[in-house]
Design a protein around this motif. Structure first.
Motif, short mmCIF file in Angstrom:
data_model
loop_
_atom_site.label_atom_id
_atom_site.label_comp_id
_atom_site.label_asym_id
_atom_site.label_seq_id
_atom_site.Cartn_x
_atom_site.Cartn_y
_atom_site.Cartn_z
N HIS A 228 -3.45 -55.06 26.23
CA HIS A 228 -3.81 -54.73 24.86
C HIS A 228 -2.61 -54.52 23.94
CE1 HIS A 228 -7.50 -53.79 27.19
NE2 HIS A 228 -7.98 -54.55 26.24
N CYS B 151 -4.22 -46.19 27.91
CA CYS B 151 -4.18 -47.19 26.85
C CYS B 151 -5.13 -46.78 25.72
CB CYS B 151 -4.59 -48.54 27.42
SG CYS B 151 -4.91 -49.80 26.18
N CYS C 136 -1.77 -50.73 27.28
CA CYS C 136 -1.54 -51.44 28.55
C CYS C 136 -1.16 -52.89 28.22
CB CYS C 136 -2.79 -51.37 29.44
SG CYS C 136 -4.11 -52.46 28.93
N CYS D 210 -8.29 -49.60 25.72
CA CYS D 210 -9.29 -49.65 26.80
C CYS D 210 -9.42 -48.33 27.57
CB CYS D 210 -8.97 -50.79 27.76
SG CYS D 210 -7.44 -50.52 28.68
ZN ZN Z 1 -5.71 -51.50 27.61
#
Ligand code: ZN
Length: 328
Positions: free
Chosen positions: A81, A57, A78, A60
């Motif tokens: 997010h 991601c 992900c 993150c």
């Molecule tokens: Zn993420």
């Protein structure tokens, strides 16, 4: 090191490159800007594979959910997010998948002259990967039933479940012997899904003379007789593992009031707060307590008992329970 497994990347890379070629070939039929944006996305993904950041991601840096990545290798974030717009699209997908799935569930309390059925279907998330089927033949002489569990979670698993449902509904209408039906379902499932996809499934057919059962690697159905309980072992491997799978059939009879319980491992593997599993023994006990009270009471008592057992621990897997009970 890429977040996604080496084998997934090995499988995805040529597909991504093929997509780029197709896009170039079709470039004249869509706007140049659109093509350009997509090409940038594709090249960025290929670059990530090369520099080892594929599948992470961008916000993150945790791995993106593997089942989503498999469906769309160009993903950049992900589930936690997503942008506002992506999140809305994802919610709409989930909603649609839920609707499709709900419509595929069998009618409640299907009965024939000799048999009654009751099922409970509780997905752990918005959509489930469990499969539950009950189909009575037009003349009411026979009853087909099945409970399955598709490997994986989320929308991807729920779509495979709908696929399984379509396969079995088509096959049931052909009125084939059970082993033949299972071998064909296995072949179709094998040939039409990715190699990593498989499903455990137990299906059966109940007629006036008794029950036939075929178990493709699924948890053991329970034969609840008046004074004994039998656990019925699998008669073949899960669907989708090997295209040439073979399935044996088990036959037995039931007396009036006796039943067969099919379930998914979301029940027996439900966890309590200290991490203990619910297990087959407790399931059997729960079913036997309501043996005389009918299939509906049996199904309800089990699910209530699992909730009691879990206490504050949330469900981690879908739960399906199907009771087929001899009426006379
Ligand atoms: Zn993420």
């Amino acid at each position: 090191m890429n977040a996604a497994s080496g084998s997934l990347i090995h499988e995805l890379r040529p597909k991504i490159i093929e997509r780029r070629e197709r896009l170039r070939a079709a470039a004249h039929s869509v706007s140049a800007e659109y093509v350009n944006d997509l090409l940038v996305e594709i090249d960025a993904t290929l670059q990530k594979i090369d520099n080892g950041s594929f599948g992470l991601c961008e916000t993150c840096h945790d791995p993106i959910e593997a089942d989503r990545l498999e469906c769309n290798p160009l993903l950049r974030f992900c589930l936690d997010h997503l942008t506002e717009k992506q999140l809305r699209a994802h919610e709409q997908d989930l909603e649609l998948a839920t609707q499709i799935q709900t419509r595929l569930l069998p009618a409640r309390d299907i009965t024939t002259r000799d048999w009654e059925t009751h099922y409970r279907y509780q997905p752990a998330g918005v959509v489930g990967g469990d499969y539950c089927e009950i189909i009575a033949s037009g003349d009411g002489q026979s009853l087909f039933f099945a409970v399955g569990d598709v490997a994986g979670k989320g929308v991807a698993a729920s779509l495979l479940m709908t696929h399984l449902s379509a396969i079995f509904r088509s096959l049931v209408s052909l009125d084939l012997p059970l082993t033949e039906m299972m071998s064909r379902a296995n072949r179709l499932f094998c040939e039409s899904t990715a190699p990593a996809h498989y499903a455990t499934l137990v299906c059966g057919r109940a007629t006036a003379s008794g029950v036939e059962l075929c178990n493709a690697g699924h948890c053991r159905p329970l034969l609840l007789q008046r004074d004994a309980t039998q656990r019925l072992d699998p008669t073949g491997l899960p669907l989708g593992l090997f295209c040439g799978g073979q399935y044996a059939v088990r036959q037995f009879t039931l007396g009036a009031g006796e039943s067969l319980a099919l379930y998914s491992d979301g029940i027996t593997e439900a966890l309590d707060p200290v991490g203990e599993e619910y297990q087959e023994e407790r399931l059997i006990h729960s079913l036997r307590v309501h043996f005389e009270h009918g299939a509906g009471a049996m199904a309800d008592s089990v699910l209530q008992d699992v909730v009691r057992f879990r206490q504050t621990r949330p469900p981690v897997d879908d739960m399906t329970l199907l009771i087929v009970r001899r009426r006379r």
